[in-house]
Design a protein around this motif. Structure first.
Motif, PDB file in Angstrom:
ATOM      1  N   GLN A 161      -4.676  -6.338  -5.728  1.00  0.00           N
ATOM      2  CA  GLN A 161      -4.557  -4.946  -5.284  1.00  0.00           C
ATOM      3  C   GLN A 161      -3.716  -4.122  -6.250  1.00  0.00           C
ATOM      4  OE1 GLN A 161      -6.538  -3.982  -2.722  1.00  0.00           O
ATOM      5  NE2 GLN A 161      -7.128  -6.143  -2.939  1.00  0.00           N
ATOM      6  N   ALA A 162      -2.641  -4.715  -6.768  1.00  0.00           N
ATOM      7  CA  ALA A 162      -1.791  -4.000  -7.719  1.00  0.00           C
ATOM      8  C   ALA A 162      -2.539  -3.721  -9.014  1.00  0.00           C
ATOM      9  CB  ALA A 162      -0.527  -4.803  -7.988  1.00  0.00           C
ATOM     10  N   GLY A 201      -8.438  -1.000 -12.557  1.00  0.00           N
ATOM     11  CA  GLY A 201      -7.219  -0.207 -12.448  1.00  0.00           C
ATOM     12  C   GLY A 201      -6.685   0.312 -13.765  1.00  0.00           C
ATOM     13  N   VAL A 218       2.712   1.661  -3.527  1.00  0.00           N
ATOM     14  CA  VAL A 218       1.786   2.070  -4.582  1.00  0.00           C
ATOM     15  C   VAL A 218       1.303   3.496  -4.358  1.00  0.00           C
ATOM     16  CG1 VAL A 218      -0.485   1.625  -5.566  1.00  0.00           C
ATOM     17  CG2 VAL A 218       1.087  -0.274  -5.156  1.00  0.00           C
ATOM     18  N   HIS A 219       1.005   3.842  -3.099  1.00  0.00           N
ATOM     19  CA  HIS A 219       0.536   5.199  -2.795  1.00  0.00           C
ATOM     20  C   HIS A 219       1.589   6.234  -3.169  1.00  0.00           C
ATOM     21  CE1 HIS A 219      -1.553   8.449  -0.771  1.00  0.00           C
ATOM     22  NE2 HIS A 219      -0.436   8.741  -0.142  1.00  0.00           N
ATOM     23  N   GLU A 269       1.421   6.738  -6.994  1.00  0.00           N
ATOM     24  CA  GLU A 269       0.164   7.069  -7.658  1.00  0.00           C
ATOM     25  C   GLU A 269       0.099   8.525  -8.094  1.00  0.00           C
ATOM     26  OE1 GLU A 269      -2.910   5.633  -5.062  1.00  0.00           O
ATOM     27  OE2 GLU A 269      -3.289   3.920  -6.373  1.00  0.00           O
ATOM     28  N   GLN A 301       0.817  -1.211   0.000  1.00  0.00           N
ATOM     29  CA  GLN A 301       0.000   0.000   0.000  1.00  0.00           C
ATOM     30  C   GLN A 301       0.850   1.260   0.000  1.00  0.00           C
ATOM     31  OE1 GLN A 301      -2.414  -0.781   3.457  1.00  0.00           O
ATOM     32  NE2 GLN A 301      -4.131  -1.572   2.258  1.00  0.00           N
ATOM     33  N   ARG A 316      -5.715  -3.269  -9.318  1.00  0.00           N
ATOM     34  CA  ARG A 316      -6.727  -2.253  -9.059  1.00  0.00           C
ATOM     35  C   ARG A 316      -6.134  -0.851  -8.948  1.00  0.00           C
ATOM     36  NH1 ARG A 316     -11.740  -3.884  -8.147  1.00  0.00           N
ATOM     37  NH2 ARG A 316     -12.085  -6.106  -7.701  1.00  0.00           N
ATOM     38  N   SER A 317      -4.860  -0.758  -8.635  1.00  0.00           N
ATOM     39  CA  SER A 317      -4.234   0.550  -8.491  1.00  0.00           C
ATOM     40  C   SER A 317      -4.094   1.227  -9.851  1.00  0.00           C
ATOM     41  CB  SER A 317      -2.851   0.403  -7.846  1.00  0.00           C
ATOM     42  OG  SER A 317      -2.129   1.608  -7.925  1.00  0.00           O
ATOM     43  N   THR A 318      -4.291   2.532  -9.866  1.00  0.00           N
ATOM     44  CA  THR A 318      -4.112   3.285 -11.107  1.00  0.00           C
ATOM     45  C   THR A 318      -2.653   3.651 -11.358  1.00  0.00           C
ATOM     46  OG1 THR A 318      -4.542   5.358  -9.927  1.00  0.00           O
ATOM     47  CG2 THR A 318      -6.425   4.264 -10.964  1.00  0.00           C
TER      48      THR A 318
END
Length: 240
Positions: A124-125, A156, A17-18, A21, A14, A127-129
């Motif tokens: 989760q990866a 994502g 990725v944050h 982003e 998290q 789904r991340s933009t």
């Protein structure tokens, strides 16, 4: 309760990725990305479509499926976003990846301990933009889990790549494209490593297409073997 190792994995993914982003939000590109390799021509829109899964199949560590997937990823990540690699098998070797052109500063490597953690991390990866490409190596995938990954890719918008053993080719797939990589003998006209890449399944396109490509050591480029390049151009002209 979740084990401490799982909680640490979740927080690490998290946070990474944050952090990326914000940059990715400014670099979102077109819905189809071209790697510049002849493999683009096997795909429905002659490029790698965002928001879908592509499955690479190969038999054995030397089959080339992972190598080719990483080489394509390197080209796509240069265009936009980051690369997320979910590596439960610990087969990602950063120096080798760098030689393929992977920008390690724009790469997130996740090493889960269990198959369930790996599936969660990949979902989760996807789904991340932030991701341009999200890649994972898996063996058996239940249909429900596969469907969740496909929905996550749609949400994502990254290019999702799954690398799997060829023995699973008969199983149902939620991937838009399923590619089979088979090593080929080196040729005088192709001094690098050579593979045949064949389309086993292509939603909205043609099955059975194939190219023979080489990975050149000096330039880290995937290009068509010269003899086949000539015949391919003749075939295109004949069908025009």
């Amino acid at each position: 309760m979740k084990p401490a190792a799982s909680i640490a994995l979740i927080r690490t993914l998290q946070e990474k990725v944050h952090d990326m982003e914000g940059h990715a939000a400014q670099t979102v590109g077109p819905c189809v990305l071209a790697s510049g390799s002849p493999i683009d021509g096997l795909l429905p829109r002659r490029g790698w479509r965002r928001g879908v899964l592509t499955e690479w199949l190969g038999e054995g560590d030397g089959a080339g499926a992972l190598t080719l997937a990483l080489a394509q990823s390197a080209s796509l990540v240069r265009l936009t976003g980051i690369l997320v690699v979910v590596d439960r098998q610990r087969c990602f070797y950063p120096p080798a990846a760098a030689r393929l052109g992977i920008d390690l500063k724009r790469t997130v490597i996740v090493q889960p301990r269990t198959p369930s953690e790996a599936l969660w991390a990949l979902e989760q990866a996807l789904r991340s933009t932030a991701g341009a490409v999200t890649l994972g190596c898996f063996d058996r995938l239940e249909e429900r889990s596969y469907r969740r990954l496909q929905l996550a890719a749609e949400a994502g918008g990254s290019v999702g790549m799954l690398v799997r053993p060829a023995r699973f080719r008969a199983e149902p797939s939620w991937a838009e494209v399923r590619l089979l990589a088979t090593p080929r003998p080196a040729k005088p006209s192709a001094p690098g490593r050579c593979w045949k890449v064949e389309v086993l399944h292509c939603r909205g396109g043609r099955n059975g297409g194939a190219v023979e490509v080489e990975l050149t050591d000096e330039a880290n480029l995937v290009r068509m073997v010269s003899g086949l390049a000539h015949s391919a151009h003749q075939a295109d002209a004949a069908s025009a």
